[in-house]
Design a protein around this motif. Structure first.
Motif, mmCIF file in Angstrom:
data_model
loop_
_atom_site.group_PDB
_atom_site.id
_atom_site.type_symbol
_atom_site.label_atom_id
_atom_site.label_comp_id
_atom_site.label_asym_id
_atom_site.label_seq_id
_atom_site.Cartn_x
_atom_site.Cartn_y
_atom_site.Cartn_z
ATOM 1 N N VAL A 197 64.469 53.502 60.166
ATOM 2 C CA VAL A 197 64.660 52.438 59.182
ATOM 3 C C VAL A 197 64.608 51.117 59.929
ATOM 4 N N LEU A 198 63.630 50.274 59.584
ATOM 5 C CA LEU A 198 63.420 49.000 60.260
ATOM 6 C C LEU A 198 64.142 47.842 59.574
ATOM 7 N N GLY A 199 64.586 48.048 58.353
ATOM 8 C CA GLY A 199 65.307 47.002 57.645
ATOM 9 C C GLY A 199 65.629 47.419 56.226
ATOM 10 N N THR A 200 66.692 46.846 55.683
ATOM 11 C CA THR A 200 67.070 47.078 54.285
ATOM 12 C C THR A 200 67.560 45.770 53.684
ATOM 13 N N LEU A 201 67.474 45.667 52.366
ATOM 14 C CA LEU A 201 67.984 44.496 51.658
ATOM 15 C C LEU A 201 68.318 44.903 50.237
ATOM 16 N N GLU A 202 69.437 44.398 49.751
ATOM 17 C CA GLU A 202 69.814 44.531 48.344
ATOM 18 C C GLU A 202 70.143 43.137 47.843
ATOM 19 N N THR A 203 69.506 42.740 46.752
ATOM 20 C CA THR A 203 69.750 41.419 46.195
ATOM 21 C C THR A 203 69.453 41.429 44.696
ATOM 22 N N PRO A 204 70.149 40.591 43.934
ATOM 23 C CA PRO A 204 69.817 40.471 42.517
ATOM 24 C C PRO A 204 68.668 39.488 42.269
ATOM 25 N N TYR A 205 68.146 38.873 43.328
ATOM 26 C CA TYR A 205 67.135 37.831 43.186
ATOM 27 C C TYR A 205 65.759 38.333 43.618
ATOM 28 N N LEU A 206 64.840 38.388 42.681
ATOM 29 C CA LEU A 206 63.504 38.895 42.963
ATOM 30 C C LEU A 206 62.739 37.980 43.927
ATOM 31 N N GLY A 207 62.928 36.689 43.817
ATOM 32 C CA GLY A 207 62.259 35.758 44.727
ATOM 33 C C GLY A 207 62.659 35.980 46.177
ATOM 34 N N ILE A 208 63.955 36.186 46.403
ATOM 35 C CA ILE A 208 64.435 36.463 47.755
ATOM 36 C C ILE A 208 63.846 37.773 48.254
ATOM 37 N N MET A 209 63.758 38.765 47.384
ATOM 38 C CA MET A 209 63.188 40.049 47.774
ATOM 39 C C MET A 209 61.724 39.906 48.170
ATOM 40 N N MET A 210 60.948 39.150 47.415
ATOM 41 C CA MET A 210 59.530 38.979 47.733
ATOM 42 C C MET A 210 59.342 38.233 49.052
ATOM 43 N N ARG A 211 60.162 37.235 49.287
ATOM 44 C CA ARG A 211 60.084 36.498 50.559
ATOM 45 C C ARG A 211 60.424 37.431 51.719
ATOM 46 N N TRP A 212 61.433 38.274 51.538
ATOM 47 C CA TRP A 212 61.844 39.218 52.578
ATOM 48 C C TRP A 212 60.732 40.235 52.857
ATOM 49 N N LEU A 213 60.083 40.732 51.803
ATOM 50 C CA LEU A 213 58.983 41.684 51.986
ATOM 51 C C LEU A 213 57.856 41.078 52.813
ATOM 52 N N GLY A 214 57.491 39.834 52.511
ATOM 53 C CA GLY A 214 56.444 39.164 53.292
ATOM 54 C C GLY A 214 56.837 38.997 54.744
ATOM 55 N N THR A 215 58.087 38.644 54.979
ATOM 56 C CA THR A 215 58.586 38.494 56.349
ATOM 57 C C THR A 215 58.532 39.823 57.087
ATOM 58 N N GLN A 216 58.912 40.898 56.416
ATOM 59 C CA GLN A 216 58.903 42.216 57.048
ATOM 60 C C GLN A 216 57.473 42.676 57.349
ATOM 61 N N ALA A 217 56.544 42.422 56.439
ATOM 62 C CA ALA A 217 55.147 42.799 56.676
ATOM 63 C C ALA A 217 54.618 42.077 57.916
ATOM 64 N N ASN A 218 54.910 40.789 58.026
ATOM 65 C CA ASN A 218 54.466 40.026 59.207
ATOM 66 C C ASN A 218 55.188 40.471 60.465
ATOM 67 N N ARG A 219 56.465 40.797 60.371
ATOM 68 C CA ARG A 219 57.233 41.234 61.543
ATOM 69 C C ARG A 219 56.663 42.537 62.104
ATOM 70 N N ILE A 220 56.346 43.479 61.225
ATOM 71 C CA ILE A 220 55.767 44.738 61.691
ATOM 72 C C ILE A 220 54.390 44.489 62.305
ATOM 73 N N ALA A 221 53.565 43.681 61.626
ATOM 74 C CA ALA A 221 52.227 43.383 62.148
ATOM 75 C C ALA A 221 52.316 42.722 63.521
ATOM 76 N N ASP A 222 53.229 41.765 63.670
ATOM 77 C CA ASP A 222 53.384 41.079 64.960
ATOM 78 C C ASP A 222 53.946 42.005 66.026
ATOM 79 N N GLY A 223 54.781 42.951 65.639
ATOM 80 C CA GLY A 223 55.323 43.908 66.603
ATOM 81 C C GLY A 223 54.268 44.884 67.099
ATOM 82 N N LEU A 224 53.350 45.266 66.204
ATOM 83 C CA LEU A 224 52.301 46.202 66.590
ATOM 84 C C LEU A 224 51.147 45.512 67.305
#
Length: 177
Positions: free
Chosen positions: A29-56
């Protein structure tokens, strides 16, 4: 109870990497998030996609690699082999695909972004969950002012609005301000 209790929507996400390690398939598990805010969730998803890409596939000008460029080994793969960093970056760069994910989650459907290559499978998933509105006791109470605003409060400038959907220009298109 009559079943008519009020609910609110939360979004639960997990980013997982699965691949071979020591002769076994390992799930990390590389990360988890629980939030009632969809905007925060979408921003977090983009950050995670870039973090994995940059790590690889780190940029060779990254500060910790500048003196260790020879430490990187290049894997020569067939041209048709999938490439996870490119797939994750392409999803992040495509505003329409991110908007489709947003719309899907807003409508109550789960969303999964998965990419696989020779290193393993990387999955980012979000599940919308309806929870009882009174179940969250971890939210701070709303404070009401007890008197007129203080001098500091009167001088405070309004904060700019944040956008939930980051915009990334296409390579070579330049930066517009």
């Amino acid at each position: 109870m009559d079943g008519d209790c009020a609910t609110r929507r939360e979004y639960h996400a997990e980013v997982v990497g699965t691949g071979p390690a020591g002769g076994k398939d390992v799930r990390v598990v590389l990360g988890t998030l629980e939030t009632p805010y969809l905007g925060i969730m979408m921003r977090w998803l983009g950050t995670q996609a870039n973090r994995i890409a940059d790590g690889l596939n780190p940029d060779t000008d990254t500060s910790w690699l500048v003196k260790k460029r020879r430490a990187l080994s290049v894997a020569h793969l067939p041209e048709e082999a999938p490439y996870v960093p490119a797939e994750l970056r392409a999803w992040f760069a495509d505003r329409e695909r991110r908007q489709n994910a947003y719309d899907r989650l807003r409508d109550g459907w789960p969303f999964t972004l998965a990419a696989a290559d020779h290193t393993g499978t990387y999955s980012l998933w979000v599940v919308p969950v309806d929870v009882p509105a009174d179940a969250s006791h971890d939210e701070p109470p709303i404070r009401t002012p007890e008197g007129p605003p203080t001098q500091v409060q009167r001088r405070r400038r309004p904060r700019p609005l944040l956008r939930w959907l980051p915009h990334r220009e296409h390579a070579g298109a330049g930066h517009s301000s």
